[in-house]
Motif scaffolding. Structure first.
Motif, PDB file in Angstrom:
ATOM      1  N   MET A   1       0.824  -1.209   0.000  1.00 16.16           N
ATOM      2  CA  MET A   1       0.000   0.000   0.000  1.00 16.16           C
ATOM      3  C   MET A   1       0.859   1.261   0.000  1.00 16.16           C
ATOM      4  O   MET A   1       0.615   2.190  -0.779  1.00 16.16           O
ATOM      5  CB  MET A   1      -0.951  -0.008   1.196  1.00 16.16           C
ATOM      6  CG  MET A   1      -2.026  -1.076   1.109  1.00 16.16           C
ATOM      7  SD  MET A   1      -3.255  -0.973   2.435  1.00 16.16           S
ATOM      8  CE  MET A   1      -2.300  -1.576   3.825  1.00 16.16           C
TER       9      MET A   1
ATOM     10  N   ALA B   1      -2.636   0.793  -5.026  1.00 19.55           N
ATOM     11  CA  ALA B   1      -3.315   1.885  -5.740  1.00 19.55           C
ATOM     12  C   ALA B   1      -3.271   1.660  -7.246  1.00 19.55           C
ATOM     13  O   ALA B   1      -4.255   1.905  -7.958  1.00 19.55           O
ATOM     14  CB  ALA B   1      -2.670   3.225  -5.379  1.00 19.55           C
TER      15      ALA B   1
ATOM     16  N   LEU C   1      -5.772  -1.157  -8.087  1.00 18.99           N
ATOM     17  CA  LEU C   1      -7.152  -0.682  -7.948  1.00 18.99           C
ATOM     18  C   LEU C   1      -7.518   0.293  -9.062  1.00 18.99           C
ATOM     19  O   LEU C   1      -8.668   0.357  -9.504  1.00 18.99           O
ATOM     20  CB  LEU C   1      -7.345  -0.021  -6.582  1.00 18.99           C
ATOM     21  CG  LEU C   1      -7.236  -0.949  -5.367  1.00 18.99           C
ATOM     22  CD1 LEU C   1      -7.368  -0.157  -4.072  1.00 18.99           C
ATOM     23  CD2 LEU C   1      -8.272  -2.070  -5.419  1.00 18.99           C
TER      24      LEU C   1
ATOM     25  N   THR D   1      -9.866  -5.352   4.429  1.00 20.92           N
ATOM     26  CA  THR D   1      -9.905  -4.071   3.722  1.00 20.92           C
ATOM     27  C   THR D   1      -9.693  -4.259   2.232  1.00 20.92           C
ATOM     28  O   THR D   1     -10.413  -3.681   1.403  1.00 20.92           O
ATOM     29  CB  THR D   1      -8.828  -3.122   4.287  1.00 20.92           C
ATOM     30  OG1 THR D   1      -9.087  -2.904   5.670  1.00 20.92           O
ATOM     31  CG2 THR D   1      -8.830  -1.794   3.554  1.00 20.92           C
ATOM     32  N   TRP D   2      -8.714  -5.074   1.864  1.00 17.57           N
ATOM     33  CA  TRP D   2      -8.462  -5.313   0.447  1.00 17.57           C
ATOM     34  C   TRP D   2      -9.658  -5.980  -0.229  1.00 17.57           C
ATOM     35  O   TRP D   2     -10.026  -5.630  -1.353  1.00 17.57           O
ATOM     36  CB  TRP D   2      -7.220  -6.184   0.282  1.00 17.57           C
ATOM     37  CG  TRP D   2      -5.927  -5.486   0.551  1.00 17.57           C
ATOM     38  CD1 TRP D   2      -5.705  -4.457   1.422  1.00 17.57           C
ATOM     39  CD2 TRP D   2      -4.667  -5.768  -0.043  1.00 17.57           C
ATOM     40  NE1 TRP D   2      -4.392  -4.102   1.408  1.00 17.57           N
ATOM     41  CE2 TRP D   2      -3.719  -4.881   0.525  1.00 17.57           C
ATOM     42  CE3 TRP D   2      -4.239  -6.700  -0.984  1.00 17.57           C
ATOM     43  CZ2 TRP D   2      -2.377  -4.900   0.152  1.00 17.57           C
ATOM     44  CZ3 TRP D   2      -2.895  -6.721  -1.344  1.00 17.57           C
ATOM     45  CH2 TRP D   2      -1.985  -5.830  -0.797  1.00 17.57           C
TER      46      TRP D   2
ATOM     47  N   GLU E   1     -12.206  -3.368  -0.896  1.00 19.43           N
ATOM     48  CA  GLU E   1     -11.820  -2.479  -1.998  1.00 19.43           C
ATOM     49  C   GLU E   1     -12.054  -3.144  -3.353  1.00 19.43           C
ATOM     50  O   GLU E   1     -12.548  -2.513  -4.294  1.00 19.43           O
ATOM     51  CB  GLU E   1     -10.351  -2.068  -1.859  1.00 19.43           C
ATOM     52  CG  GLU E   1     -10.070  -1.108  -0.718  1.00 19.43           C
ATOM     53  CD  GLU E   1     -10.518   0.315  -1.032  1.00 19.43           C
ATOM     54  OE1 GLU E   1     -11.062   0.562  -2.125  1.00 19.43           O
ATOM     55  OE2 GLU E   1     -10.312   1.193  -0.168  1.00 19.43           O
ATOM     56  N   PHE E   2     -11.711  -4.409  -3.468  1.00 20.51           N
ATOM     57  CA  PHE E   2     -11.924  -5.092  -4.738  1.00 20.51           C
ATOM     58  C   PHE E   2     -13.410  -5.298  -5.015  1.00 20.51           C
ATOM     59  O   PHE E   2     -13.876  -5.067  -6.143  1.00 20.51           O
ATOM     60  CB  PHE E   2     -11.163  -6.420  -4.756  1.00 20.51           C
ATOM     61  CG  PHE E   2      -9.700  -6.267  -5.022  1.00 20.51           C
ATOM     62  CD1 PHE E   2      -9.261  -5.741  -6.226  1.00 20.51           C
ATOM     63  CD2 PHE E   2      -8.760  -6.619  -4.074  1.00 20.51           C
ATOM     64  CE1 PHE E   2      -7.903  -5.579  -6.484  1.00 20.51           C
ATOM     65  CE2 PHE E   2      -7.394  -6.455  -4.322  1.00 20.51           C
ATOM     66  CZ  PHE E   2      -6.966  -5.930  -5.524  1.00 20.51           C
TER      67      PHE E   2
ATOM     68  N   ARG F   1     -15.859  -3.559  -4.049  1.00 22.92           N
ATOM     69  CA  ARG F   1     -16.483  -2.270  -4.366  1.00 22.92           C
ATOM     70  C   ARG F   1     -16.335  -1.936  -5.847  1.00 22.92           C
ATOM     71  O   ARG F   1     -17.158  -1.218  -6.419  1.00 22.92           O
ATOM     72  CB  ARG F   1     -15.851  -1.171  -3.510  1.00 22.92           C
ATOM     73  CG  ARG F   1     -16.495   0.197  -3.648  1.00 22.92           C
ATOM     74  CD  ARG F   1     -16.013   1.130  -2.557  1.00 22.92           C
ATOM     75  NE  ARG F   1     -14.642   1.553  -2.756  1.00 22.92           N
ATOM     76  CZ  ARG F   1     -14.272   2.593  -3.520  1.00 22.92           C
ATOM     77  NH1 ARG F   1     -15.183   3.253  -4.197  1.00 22.92           N
ATOM     78  NH2 ARG F   1     -13.012   2.936  -3.612  1.00 22.92           N
ATOM     79  N   ARG F   2     -15.307  -2.504  -6.475  1.00 24.00           N
ATOM     80  CA  ARG F   2     -15.043  -2.241  -7.891  1.00 24.00           C
ATOM     81  C   ARG F   2     -15.551  -3.360  -8.797  1.00 24.00           C
ATOM     82  O   ARG F   2     -15.251  -3.367  -9.998  1.00 24.00           O
ATOM     83  CB  ARG F   2     -13.538  -2.051  -8.097  1.00 24.00           C
ATOM     84  CG  ARG F   2     -13.024  -0.761  -7.478  1.00 24.00           C
ATOM     85  CD  ARG F   2     -11.511  -0.754  -7.343  1.00 24.00           C
ATOM     86  NE  ARG F   2     -11.011   0.548  -6.928  1.00 24.00           N
ATOM     87  CZ  ARG F   2     -11.023   0.994  -5.677  1.00 24.00           C
ATOM     88  NH1 ARG F   2     -11.525   0.226  -4.693  1.00 24.00           N
ATOM     89  NH2 ARG F   2     -10.567   2.200  -5.390  1.00 24.00           N
TER      90      ARG F   2
END
Length: 410
Positions: free
Chosen positions: A218, A224, A227, A266-267, A270-271, A273-274
Motif C-alpha cells: 500500500m 493503488a 485498484l 480491507t483489500w 476495496e476489490f 467495491r469495484r
C-alpha cells in the motif's frame, strides 16, 4: 518431456475501439505477408520494434499499457522446430511447442503491459503519481513502454508475430517474491508460470514484488496501481505472509491474529467495491524439515487467510498445504531440486518448483469450482501435489539472464 499443453488457438475477444491496430511482423527470411513489417535478425530495437541487446532472442514492440493478444506463427520449411516463448519478465506463454519440418502452427496468448504511472490526483488530494519502484525494477521489462517476447527453445521457429490490443478479463496477482516475475535464472516464481495454464481469453497481470508485505504494497502505491486498473469482471489473487510475519521489520510487521486479518478484510472490500472478485492464497511453505515432514513456519498466517475467507465468503486456495505435500512427495533428498540456487535457498523456487506451484494454484481454482477456472486451458492433465512429476523429467528452456541479482526478501 513436456508436462503441459504447449499453447492454445486464438479465441474471440472484444478488441479496443475501432481505432485499435494490429501490428504484424515477419521474422527471419520467411515470406512477408501483406501489411507485415520485415525484421532482419540484426535489427536492433529502434522506431518502435526490434531486438534487445544480446542477440535475437528478445523481440520488443512499443506498446501502451493494456492487454494484448499476441499471435505467433511457428514452423520452418526444412527443419523441425522446438519453441518456447516467454513474455515481459519471463512469463511462460508457450512451453516447448514442437512443429515438424514443412509444417506450421499458429498460437495465441495474452500479454499484459504496464508502466509505473498513476492518474495524477487533484492538487488538494493525497496520493502520488507513480508506483515507488525498487532499483531492480527500474530497467525491467515489466515496467517499461514495450511488449517484449523472449523466443527460446532447442530450435525455435517463429516466423511471424501479430500484436493486437484487446479488452478482456484480467487476473491481478498481488504478493511477494514467491509470486513475482523473477528477473533471472535460476530463480522463478509461480506467478510467472501461471499464464501457460490459462486460455487466451484472460490476461494475467503479475504485480507481485520481492520483499513486499500487505502494508508496504500500500505505501509503495502498488495496491493503488492495481485498484486504478481493475474493472468489473476482473479477479485478484492475493498471497502475503512471508514478510508480514517478520517482527524484526517493525514498519511492515502485521500480526496474524489482528492486523494481517484487517488488511485482508480491507483489500477484499476495496476489490468488491469495484466489481472485482478476490481469491485468497495461503503462502507456500519454506523447506524446513523435521525428519521427513515439513516443519510449518507460516501456519498462523495460513489459518488467518482461511478464517477471513470463511468469514467473508471469499474462495481460498490452500497453497501452503499443497506446497507442503509437494515437498514431502519429493522427500528431503529431491526437494532441493525445486528450489533456487541449487537448493541452497529454502524459500524461493526454480523453474520446476515454480511450475509445480502454479499447477497447484490452477488445481486449487478447479477444485474450488471458482468461476475463474472456466478460463483454464481445457484438457490439463490431472495433478496431485503429493505425487509430483519427476524433476529429472522436467524441461524448460532457461531464459537469457536479464538480471543477475538474487531474489530480494521473501
Amino acid at each position: 518431456m513436456r508436462l503441459i499443453l504447449a499453447g492454445a488457438m486464438a479465441v474471440a475477444a472484444m478488441v479496443h475501439p475501432a481505432s485499435a491496430q494490429v501490428r504484424r511482423f515477419a521474422l527471419g527470411s520467411g515470406p512477408v505477408t501483406t501489411g507485415a513489417t520485415p525484421v532482419a535478425p540484426d535489427h536492433a530495437y529502434a522506431d518502435g520494434y526490434g531486438y534487445e541487446p544480446g542477440g535475437h532472442s528478445l523481440f520488443s514492440v512499443a506498446a501502451a499499457p493494456g492487454n494484448y493478444r499476441v499471435t505467433v506463427t511457428i514452423g520452418l520449411p526444412k527443419d523441425a522446430t522446438d519453441t518456447t516463448i516467454k513474455a515481459e519478465s519471463r512469463r511462460l506463454m508457450v512451453d516447448a511447442l514442437k512443429v515438424g519440418a514443412g509444417k506450421h502452427e499458429t498460437v495465441s496468448f495474452i500479454v499484459n503491459v504496464r508502466d509505473a504511472s498513476l492518474v495524477q490526483p487533484p492538487a488538494n488530494a493525497p496520493g502520488g503519481s507513480r508506483v515507488l519502484l525498487k532499483p531492480r525494477e527500474q530497467e525491467s521489462f515489466t515496467w517499461d513502454d514495450k511488449l517484449t517476447l523472449e523466443i527460446l527453445g532447442a530450435h525455435p521457429g517463429v516466423t511471424a508475430i501479430a500484436i493486437e490490443p484487446v479488452t478482456l478479463p484480467t487476473i491481478f496477482l498481488l504478493g511477494d517474491s514467491t509470486v513475482t516475475d523473477q528477473p533471472a535464472e535460476p530463480a522463478a516464481s509461480w506467478g510467472q508460470m501461471l499464464p501457460v495454464f490459462f486460455s487466451p481469453d484472460i490476461a494475467v497481470a503479475n504485480h507481485a514484488e520481492s520483499g513486499e508485505t500487505m502494508k508496504s504494497f500500500m505505501t509503495e502505491l502498488r495496491l493503488a496501481k492495481v485498484l486504478e486498473l481493475a474493472k468489473p469482471g476482473d479477479w485478484a489473487l492475493i498471497q502475503f505472509g512471508h514478510n508480514d510475519q517478520k517482527a524484526n521489520w517493525p514498519q511492515t510487521y502485521a500480526a496474524a491474529d489482528t492486523t494481517y486479518r484487517d488488511y485482508l478484510r480491507t483489500w477484499i472490500a476495496e476489490f468488491r467495491r469495484r466489481g472485482v472478485t478476490p481469491v485468497l492464497v495461503t503462502s507456500p511453505e519454506r523447506r524446513f524439515w523435521t525428519g521427513t515432514r515439513i516443519r510449518p513456519t507460516l501456519g498462523d498466517y495460513a489459518a488467518a487467510v482461511k478464517a477471513v475467507g470463511a468469514e467473508l465468503g471469499v474462495p481460498v486456495i490452500d497453497l501452503n498445504a499443497m506446497s507442503t505435500a509437494f515437498y514431502q512427495g519429493l522427500g528431503p533428498d529431491r526437494a532441493p531440486l525445486a528450489f533456487n540456487d541449487g537448493g541452497k535457498d529454502a524459500t524461493h523456487h526454480d523453474n520446476y518448483g515454480a511450475w509445480a506451484l502454479a499447477r497447484c494454484v490452477a488445481k486449487g481454482l478447479a477444485d474450488a469450482k471458482v468461476a475463474l477456472a472456466a478460463h483454464l486451458k481445457p484438457g490439463l492433465p490431472p495433478f496431485d501435489p503429493g505425487r509430483p512429476p519427476d524433476p529429472a523429467s522436467f524441461r524448460l528452456t532457461p531464459s537469457i539472464a536479464h538480471d543477475t541479482r538474487r531474489p530480494e526478501g521473501n
